[in-house]
Design a protein around this motif. Structure first.
Motif, short mmCIF file in Angstrom:
data_model
loop_
_atom_site.label_atom_id
_atom_site.label_comp_id
_atom_site.label_asym_id
_atom_site.label_seq_id
_atom_site.Cartn_x
_atom_site.Cartn_y
_atom_site.Cartn_z
N TYR A 41 1.10 -1.13 -0.56
CA TYR A 41 -0.27 -0.03 0.43
C TYR A 41 0.69 0.77 -0.12
CZ TYR A 41 -4.06 2.40 0.87
OH TYR A 41 -4.70 4.04 0.70
N VAL A 42 0.22 2.44 -0.66
CA VAL A 42 0.67 3.13 -0.62
C VAL A 42 1.76 3.82 0.36
CG1 VAL A 42 -1.11 4.58 -0.93
CG2 VAL A 42 1.43 5.57 -1.38
N THR A 43 0.69 4.28 1.47
CA THR A 43 1.94 4.11 2.94
C THR A 43 2.72 3.70 3.34
OG1 THR A 43 0.44 3.47 3.88
CG2 THR A 43 0.40 6.27 3.39
N LYS A 44 2.96 2.77 3.34
CA LYS A 44 4.01 1.37 3.56
C LYS A 44 4.89 1.31 2.36
CE LYS A 44 5.26 -3.94 4.32
NZ LYS A 44 4.81 -5.15 4.16
N ALA A 45 5.08 1.93 1.23
CA ALA A 45 5.96 1.70 0.27
C ALA A 45 6.68 3.01 0.59
CB ALA A 45 5.24 1.82 -1.39
N ARG A 46 5.98 4.11 0.48
CA ARG A 46 7.26 5.32 1.26
C ARG A 46 7.62 5.06 2.07
NH1 ARG A 46 3.27 10.32 1.81
NH2 ARG A 46 2.47 9.69 -0.02
N LYS A 47 7.26 4.48 3.64
CA LYS A 47 8.18 4.58 4.25
C LYS A 47 9.74 3.28 3.74
CE LYS A 47 5.12 4.69 8.06
NZ LYS A 47 4.12 3.61 8.86
N THR A 48 9.23 2.35 3.24
CA THR A 48 9.97 1.76 2.77
C THR A 48 11.33 2.44 1.81
OG1 THR A 48 8.21 0.02 2.55
CG2 THR A 48 10.08 -1.14 1.82
N ILE A 49 10.76 2.80 1.19
CA ILE A 49 11.38 3.28 -0.01
C ILE A 49 12.44 4.16 1.22
CG2 ILE A 49 11.77 5.12 -1.38
CD1 ILE A 49 10.73 2.75 -3.36
N ILE A 50 11.80 4.82 1.84
CA ILE A 50 12.77 6.07 2.07
C ILE A 50 14.04 5.19 3.28
CG2 ILE A 50 12.70 7.52 4.43
CD1 ILE A 50 10.72 8.69 3.12
N ALA A 51 13.57 4.08 3.64
CA ALA A 51 14.55 3.01 4.69
C ALA A 51 15.51 2.79 3.44
CB ALA A 51 13.78 2.01 5.33
#
Length: 776
Positions: free
Chosen positions: A306-316
């Motif tokens: 999901y988009v919010t999880k994807a964002r966190k993952t990419i930032i990490a």
RNA sequence: GGGAGCAUAGCUCAGCUGGUUAGAGCACCUGCCUUACAAGCAGGGGGUCGCAGGUUCGACUCCUGCUGCUCCCACCA
């Protein structure tokens, strides 16, 4: 008459009486110019709140006013039951999601829920005394409305104003449908502004983004053509971090030099600007976002998230690999869907549109031709039309709505349209009749339904089916739907009829719970829900309260303020109780006494003033005039003055008593007729109880206001001086702490030019103020 | 960032095209059981009309600027 007015018994009785006699029934053949009101059909999205009551009641009073000026009033009602608002309500109430149910089952549930709420709404409006002709009631989901909506859609197709195209479109990942610009809200959201390096010939070029999860959708970088820092890089290739493919560095005037690093990545699609660049620079489409808000499976690292999880993952990941140069916490405005409050994405898909961009100048011009009440509300319309960015997307990937009467050729994908005879049609249930131009006779049905506004924007045409005129006289509604209902209706009217949908717009304000907070359906607390308020305080009290604010201005709801209205009802009851008691033997007669003539002159003055305000939709200002007349001139002064004359003809004379009766009758009758538009129940009861025997009509609401005579300014001046004199006497009594029973000593009046009139009135005054002798 | 609206008595507001001592309701104080109304009536106290300029014989009212609040629109890399 009873000592107290029992609204609980009387209000339903009066409603029954109106119903039995068809008092508000529209008859096209009846005399009088037709005045038609384009009532807003409320969406079935939850229970009604005090704000609805406030806004609807104001329009309702205009219907009553026009009726009592001799207009033949067409006042229908409708329910906007189709569409996303109802679907959301059903999902919320039943804890289900449309997509988890068979289509037909969900639609049935929606229909049942809509029917339930419509009964509730109708009962509420009737308990408020809304004088609509309920036989003119329509539903936007009914077969007749569907047929009309589809017919007019086909009209637009034929005129080239409705078209389908594959294009990036505003998309709600929660409701999983395309939406229109008008359905956007904005909300402040916490986010991070991340600076990340793209490598250009071995050197890092920093860009800042709030949407790093869209990196895989990056198609190019943009810098401003005048930005000296980057001129040497223009035309070169930059490598997308984490994904390692190259994108070109391009220039565009829209880049803000001072924002972030001055270099920006363009993804398909992060925002509106990306779409514009995609179109103007003919960029590629790289799919990242799916319609359900998850990242496409083929996107490396974050596929399926999901988009919010994807964002966190990419930032990490960026951070781990040393690619996160800076990450700054910010709050920024994001676009949300007004129906669900969730963020909105932009996803390409094939949708149907109505062209609103081409004729924007025309729409502004049409706005100028409509009378806006209050006038400044036109600013909102103009601002909206001037800022339009997208054509109106009217297809929704939803269920409970008007289906598109469209199929697509299985071979060439060309659309095939239903014939006029087929309407209403649901292509999912009915096969396409013709053959495609390409020779194929295999068709796939369109499964989308119309935006709910696509149908509610044709309410003038829906009303026309029931015998209403086009253009209509007036449309009332609150100011938040100018960009939708007002705008869309003007557009549709122009396309279909070449003219205006109505002449006047009456825009009301909101009822706010407290400073700046709009009352919402979800926050509706039970003590303030309209049905409870009506049951506790009466319809007339709430109606009277609803006319406090000036047209178009917001107001605050405070139950304590209802006390003012309740006090008024009591006063009206008591004044009539007194007057009627003294009018039992009323049989007409001449008005001879100066003070009686003054009272009648005041009534005529107020009739004229109130009419003027009400033709300008200024219900509150009109009421203010009537209140002053009733409370201060009639109750506080005239009744007190004439009282002794009515009680004791042997003391004042029989003709003098009859003069008083005649003035009192006229005054009370006209006051009741003026108040009839505000408080229809108590005025009707008083009419039935007494005035009907003289006036004849079955209902006070079938009477017309008197045509006011030319008012003699001398009479008005005399009245003012008379009131001053009485006030002075009352002051004397008050200052000496005297009881009413203690007579005042002799009192001398300096009557000036009105000596003769005061002389004729001094006996009344003496009795009224209990003065031994008055010397003029 | 653009636009609109609002700012008047302790509270909620009316005062439209400039003109005598700025109004109403609620609240407060005093008096009055008066044959419509004590859920009432009469009387009263209380406001430098957001701030600063300007136009005018005269500004709550018109103009400019400012402040504060609300709303709409835009921005939203």
């Amino acid at each position: 008459m009873e000592k107290r007015y029992d609204f609980k018994a009387i209000e339903p009785q009066m409603q029954q009486l109106w119903n039995d006699h068809g008092v508000y029934k529209f008859n096209k053949a009846a005399p009088g110019e037709v005045y038609a009101i384009d009532t807003p059909p409320p969406t079935v999205s939850g229970s009604l709140h005090i704000g609805h009551l406030f806004s609807y009641v104001q329009a309702e009073m205009i219907a009553r006013f026009r009726r009592m000026q001799g207009y033949n009033v067409f006042y229908p009602f409708g329910f906007d039951d189709n569409g996303l608002p109802t679907e959301r309500l059903v999902e919320r109430e039943q804890g289900i999601l449309a997509k988890d149910l068979p289509r037909s089952e969900f639609i049935e549930t929606c229909a049942a829920t809509a029917a339930k709420y419509e009964d509730e709404f109708k009962a509420l409006w009737q308990s408020l005394g809304v004088s609509a002709d309920w036989e003119l009631c329509y539903q936007t989901v009914s077969p007749q409305t569907m047929a009309l909506s589809q017919k007019l859609f086909l009209d637009l197709v034929q005129k080239g104003k409705a078209y389908a195209k594959e294009s990036p479109v505003l998309w709600c990942v929660e409701c999983q449908t395309s939406i229109a610009q008008a359905e956007l809200d904005s909300a402040d959201a916490a986010s991070t502004f991340n600076t990340i390096p793209f490598m250009v010939e071995g050197n890092p070029l920093h860009i800042a983004t709030t949407r790093p999860e869209l990196l895989f959708g990056c198609v190019c970088l943009f810098v401003h053509p005048d930005d000296a820092r980057y001129t040497h890089l223009v035309g070169k290739q930059a490598t997308v971090p984490l994904y390692g493919y190259d994108v070109p560095i391009l220039t565009d005037e829209k880049v803000a030099i001072d924002k972030g690093t001055g270099a920006v990545m363009c993804c398909t699609f992060g925002d509106q600007t990306d779409v514009e660049w995609y179109l103007t620079h003919k960029l590629d489409y790289r799919r990242v976002m799916m319609p359900n808000g998850h990242i496409a499976d083929d996107v490396p690292h974050i596929g399926g998230m999901y988009v919010t999880k994807a964002r966190k993952t990419i930032i990490a990941m960026l951070d781990e690999q040393g690619l996160l140069v800076k990450s700054e916490n910010i709050t920024h405005a994001v676009q949300t869907h007004e129906r669900c409050g969730k963020h909105v994405e932009i996803i390409p898909s094939r949708q149907w549109y109505i062209d609103v961009m081409t004729d924007r100048e025309k729409f502004l011009e049409l706005g100028d031709k409509i009378n806006w009440y209050p006038a400044n509300m036109q600013n909102r319309y103009n601002a909206w039309v001037e800022n339009l960015k997208w054509d109106w997307c009217i297809s929704r990937q939803r269920y409970f709505g008007v289906p598109f009467p469209v199929w697509y050729c299985a071979d060439c994908a060309a659309p095939a349209f239903a014939s006029a005879e087929q309407l209403p049609v649901n292509p999912l249930e009915t096969a396409c009749e013709g053959t495609c131009a390409c020779g194929c006779s295999n068709f796939t049905p369109e499964s989308a339904v119309f935006d709910t506004w696509a149908t509610s924007s044709i309410t003038p045409q829906i009303n026309e089916l029931a015998g209403g005129p086009v253009p209509m006289g007036m449309r009332p509604h609150a100011h938040e739907i100018i960009r939708t209902w007002t705008f869309y209706t003007i557009v549709r009217s122009w396309y279909h009829t070449g003219g205006l949908p109505w002449n006047d717009l009456m825009i009301s304000g909101f009822v706010l719970a407290k400073k700046g907070e709009k009352i919402s359906k979800s926050k509706n607390n039970s003590a303030n829900d309209p049905a409870t308020l009506i049951a506790t305080h009466s319809a007339d009290v709430l109606r009277y309260w609803a006319t406090n604010a000036r047209l178009g201005t917001d107001t605050f709801f405070d139950a304590d303020e209802l006390q003012i209205a309740r006090r008024f009802i009591t006063k009206l009851w008591n004044a009539c109780k007194f007057a009627i008691g003294h009018l039992e033997d009323y049989a007409g007669g001449d008005i001879t006494q100066p003070v009686d003539k003054w009272m009648v002159a005041r009534v005529d003055e107020v009739l004229a003033k109130a009419k003027k305000h009400l033709y300008d939709y200024e219900i509150g200002l009109a009421r203010h005039e009537i209140d002053t007349l009733f409370w201060h001139d009639l109750c506080d002064n005239y009744i007190e003055i004439v009282k002794d004359r009515l009680y004791y003809p042997e003391k004042h004379g029989e003709a003098e008593r009859k003069s008083g009766q005649a003035a009192l009758y006229y005054t009370l009758r006209e006051v009741l007729k003026m108040y009839a538009i505000y408080v229809p129940h108590i005025t009707e009861y008083l009419y039935q109880h007494f005035f009907k025997q003289h006036e004849g009509a079955e209902s006070i609401h079938l009477l017309q206001w008197a045509q006011p005579a030319e008012v003699d300014p001398q009479l008005l001046a005399f009245g003012e001086q008379l009131k001053e004199q009485i006030s002075a006497m009352r002051k004397v009594r008050s200052e000496q702490n005297l009881s009413r029973k203690d007579p005042l000593a002799n009192y001398s009046i300096d009557a000036g030019e009105f000596a003769a009139w005061f002389e004729a009135t001094k006996k009344d005054i003496a009795a009224c103020e209990n003065v031994q002798e008055i010397v003029v």
